[in-house]
Design a protein around this motif. Structure first.
Motif, PDB file in Angstrom:
ATOM      1  N   PHE A   1       0.835  -1.194   0.000  1.00 46.30           N
ATOM      2  CA  PHE A   1       0.000   0.000   0.000  1.00 46.30           C
ATOM      3  C   PHE A   1       0.872   1.246   0.000  1.00 46.30           C
ATOM      4  CE2 PHE A   1      -2.408  -3.285   2.260  1.00 46.30           C
ATOM      5  CZ  PHE A   1      -3.559  -3.321   1.497  1.00 46.30           C
ATOM      6  N   ILE A   2       0.520   2.193  -0.834  1.00 46.86           N
ATOM      7  CA  ILE A   2       1.177   3.498  -0.807  1.00 46.86           C
ATOM      8  C   ILE A   2       0.089   4.555  -0.677  1.00 46.86           C
ATOM      9  CG2 ILE A   2       3.216   2.807  -2.120  1.00 46.86           C
ATOM     10  CD1 ILE A   2       1.955   4.146  -4.563  1.00 46.86           C
ATOM     11  N   SER A   3       0.455   5.660  -0.082  1.00 45.41           N
ATOM     12  CA  SER A   3      -0.532   6.716   0.113  1.00 45.41           C
ATOM     13  C   SER A   3      -0.219   7.897  -0.792  1.00 45.41           C
ATOM     14  CB  SER A   3      -0.565   7.159   1.572  1.00 45.41           C
ATOM     15  OG  SER A   3       0.676   7.719   1.933  1.00 45.41           O
ATOM     16  N   ALA A   4      -1.271   8.576  -1.181  1.00 49.44           N
ATOM     17  CA  ALA A   4      -1.149   9.800  -1.970  1.00 49.44           C
ATOM     18  C   ALA A   4      -1.766  10.932  -1.165  1.00 49.44           C
ATOM     19  CB  ALA A   4      -1.852   9.656  -3.311  1.00 49.44           C
ATOM     20  N   ASN A   5      -1.061  12.036  -1.083  1.00 50.04           N
ATOM     21  CA  ASN A   5      -1.524  13.173  -0.292  1.00 50.04           C
ATOM     22  C   ASN A   5      -2.417  14.070  -1.139  1.00 50.04           C
ATOM     23  OD1 ASN A   5      -1.841  15.422   1.329  1.00 50.04           O
ATOM     24  ND2 ASN A   5       0.242  15.331   2.122  1.00 50.04           N
ATOM     25  N   ALA A   6      -3.689  13.694  -1.227  1.00 47.67           N
ATOM     26  CA  ALA A   6      -4.653  14.453  -2.020  1.00 47.67           C
ATOM     27  C   ALA A   6      -4.883  15.845  -1.441  1.00 47.67           C
ATOM     28  CB  ALA A   6      -5.983  13.695  -2.103  1.00 47.67           C
ATOM     29  N   PHE A   7      -4.762  15.967  -0.138  1.00 44.77           N
ATOM     30  CA  PHE A   7      -4.954  17.266   0.509  1.00 44.77           C
ATOM     31  C   PHE A   7      -3.921  18.266  -0.005  1.00 44.77           C
ATOM     32  CE2 PHE A   7      -4.456  20.483   3.748  1.00 44.77           C
ATOM     33  CZ  PHE A   7      -5.753  20.759   4.117  1.00 44.77           C
ATOM     34  N   ALA A   8      -2.649  17.883   0.040  1.00 49.33           N
ATOM     35  CA  ALA A   8      -1.580  18.799  -0.399  1.00 49.33           C
ATOM     36  C   ALA A   8      -1.713  19.123  -1.879  1.00 49.33           C
ATOM     37  CB  ALA A   8      -0.220  18.199  -0.093  1.00 49.33           C
ATOM     38  N   MET A   9      -2.035  18.116  -2.688  1.00 47.93           N
ATOM     39  CA  MET A   9      -2.185  18.359  -4.126  1.00 47.93           C
ATOM     40  C   MET A   9      -3.301  19.358  -4.408  1.00 47.93           C
ATOM     41  SD  MET A   9      -1.559  14.658  -5.934  1.00 47.93           S
ATOM     42  CE  MET A   9      -2.634  13.700  -4.864  1.00 47.93           C
ATOM     43  N   ASN A  10      -4.442  19.158  -3.777  1.00 45.84           N
ATOM     44  CA  ASN A  10      -5.575  20.054  -4.001  1.00 45.84           C
ATOM     45  C   ASN A  10      -5.313  21.459  -3.478  1.00 45.84           C
ATOM     46  OD1 ASN A  10      -8.088  18.721  -5.242  1.00 45.84           O
ATOM     47  ND2 ASN A  10      -7.259  17.177  -3.887  1.00 45.84           N
ATOM     48  N   MET A  11      -4.664  21.564  -2.319  1.00 47.40           N
ATOM     49  CA  MET A  11      -4.360  22.885  -1.776  1.00 47.40           C
ATOM     50  C   MET A  11      -3.376  23.626  -2.692  1.00 47.40           C
ATOM     51  SD  MET A  11      -6.402  23.343   0.644  1.00 47.40           S
ATOM     52  CE  MET A  11      -5.803  24.911   1.247  1.00 47.40           C
ATOM     53  N   ASP A  12      -2.490  22.893  -3.348  1.00 44.29           N
ATOM     54  CA  ASP A  12      -1.586  23.504  -4.306  1.00 44.29           C
ATOM     55  C   ASP A  12      -2.370  24.042  -5.501  1.00 44.29           C
ATOM     56  OD1 ASP A  12       1.002  24.289  -5.098  1.00 44.29           O
ATOM     57  OD2 ASP A  12       1.163  22.544  -6.426  1.00 44.29           O
ATOM     58  N   PHE A  13      -3.344  23.276  -5.977  1.00 45.53           N
ATOM     59  CA  PHE A  13      -4.204  23.745  -7.076  1.00 45.53           C
ATOM     60  C   PHE A  13      -4.934  25.019  -6.678  1.00 45.53           C
ATOM     61  CE2 PHE A  13      -4.889  19.028  -8.293  1.00 45.53           C
ATOM     62  CZ  PHE A  13      -3.719  19.014  -9.030  1.00 45.53           C
ATOM     63  N   ILE A  14      -5.459  25.021  -5.466  1.00 45.79           N
ATOM     64  CA  ILE A  14      -6.231  26.174  -4.989  1.00 45.79           C
ATOM     65  C   ILE A  14      -5.326  27.375  -4.758  1.00 45.79           C
ATOM     66  CG2 ILE A  14      -7.583  27.047  -3.013  1.00 45.79           C
ATOM     67  CD1 ILE A  14      -8.667  24.114  -2.751  1.00 45.79           C
ATOM     68  N   GLY A  15      -4.170  27.143  -4.166  1.00 48.53           N
ATOM     69  CA  GLY A  15      -3.285  28.238  -3.819  1.00 48.53           C
ATOM     70  C   GLY A  15      -2.483  28.829  -4.979  1.00 48.53           C
ATOM     71  N   ASP A  16      -2.241  28.012  -6.023  1.00 45.24           N
ATOM     72  CA  ASP A  16      -1.433  28.482  -7.144  1.00 45.24           C
ATOM     73  C   ASP A  16      -2.016  27.964  -8.462  1.00 45.24           C
ATOM     74  OD1 ASP A  16       0.583  29.605  -8.652  1.00 45.24           O
ATOM     75  OD2 ASP A  16       2.101  28.124  -8.098  1.00 45.24           O
ATOM     76  N   PRO A  17      -3.239  28.368  -8.816  1.00 49.57           N
ATOM     77  CA  PRO A  17      -3.887  27.823  -9.999  1.00 49.57           C
ATOM     78  C   PRO A  17      -3.150  28.168 -11.298  1.00 49.57           C
ATOM     79  CG  PRO A  17      -5.170  29.661  -9.128  1.00 49.57           C
ATOM     80  CD  PRO A  17      -4.081  29.352  -8.133  1.00 49.57           C
ATOM     81  N   GLN A  18      -2.402  29.260 -11.327  1.00 54.86           N
ATOM     82  CA  GLN A  18      -1.675  29.643 -12.525  1.00 54.86           C
ATOM     83  C   GLN A  18      -0.644  28.596 -12.928  1.00 54.86           C
ATOM     84  OE1 GLN A  18      -2.590  31.372  -9.794  1.00 54.86           O
ATOM     85  NE2 GLN A  18      -1.326  33.200  -9.758  1.00 54.86           N
ATOM     86  N   ALA A  19      -0.149  27.840 -11.957  1.00 54.59           N
ATOM     87  CA  ALA A  19       0.853  26.825 -12.239  1.00 54.59           C
ATOM     88  C   ALA A  19       0.273  25.649 -13.031  1.00 54.59           C
ATOM     89  CB  ALA A  19       1.483  26.319 -10.940  1.00 54.59           C
ATOM     90  N   TYR A  20      -1.047  25.561 -13.080  1.00 58.06           N
ATOM     91  CA  TYR A  20      -1.683  24.434 -13.759  1.00 58.06           C
ATOM     92  C   TYR A  20      -2.476  24.893 -14.952  1.00 58.06           C
ATOM     93  CZ  TYR A  20      -0.249  22.297  -9.446  1.00 58.06           C
ATOM     94  OH  TYR A  20       0.501  21.846  -8.398  1.00 58.06           O
TER      95      TYR A  20
END
Length: 74
Positions: free
Chosen positions: A55-74
């Motif tokens: 099992f491996i975990s993915a940090n969906a919280f950090a990924m989504n907060m990055d999208f919200i905080g820096d949408p221009q990067a995407y």
């Protein structure tokens, strides 16, 4: 792969109900802050019992907060 929760307090329905300035709903954000580390710990324990990193975990919280905080990067 097991993903934790994303930023629950930033879901559109929560923003519509609880936000005046676009800020995420703090109580639900705190729930994710409690749940996600415990999920990582649980997966580590399961892998330890199995004797392999199944099992491996993915940090969906950090990924989504990055999208919200820096949408221009995407």
């Amino acid at each position: 792969m097991v993903t934790g929760t994303g930023p629950l307090g930033c879901a559109p329905a929560e923003l519509a109900q609880h936000s005046r300035n676009g800020e995420c709903y703090a109580e639900l954000q705190e729930a994710g802050d409690l749940f996600n580390p415990q999920l990582v710990q649980l997966l580590g324990q399961l892998n330890s019992e199995i004797g392999s990193d199944v099992f491996i975990s993915a940090n969906a919280f950090a990924m989504n907060m990055d999208f919200i905080g820096d949408p221009q990067a995407y």
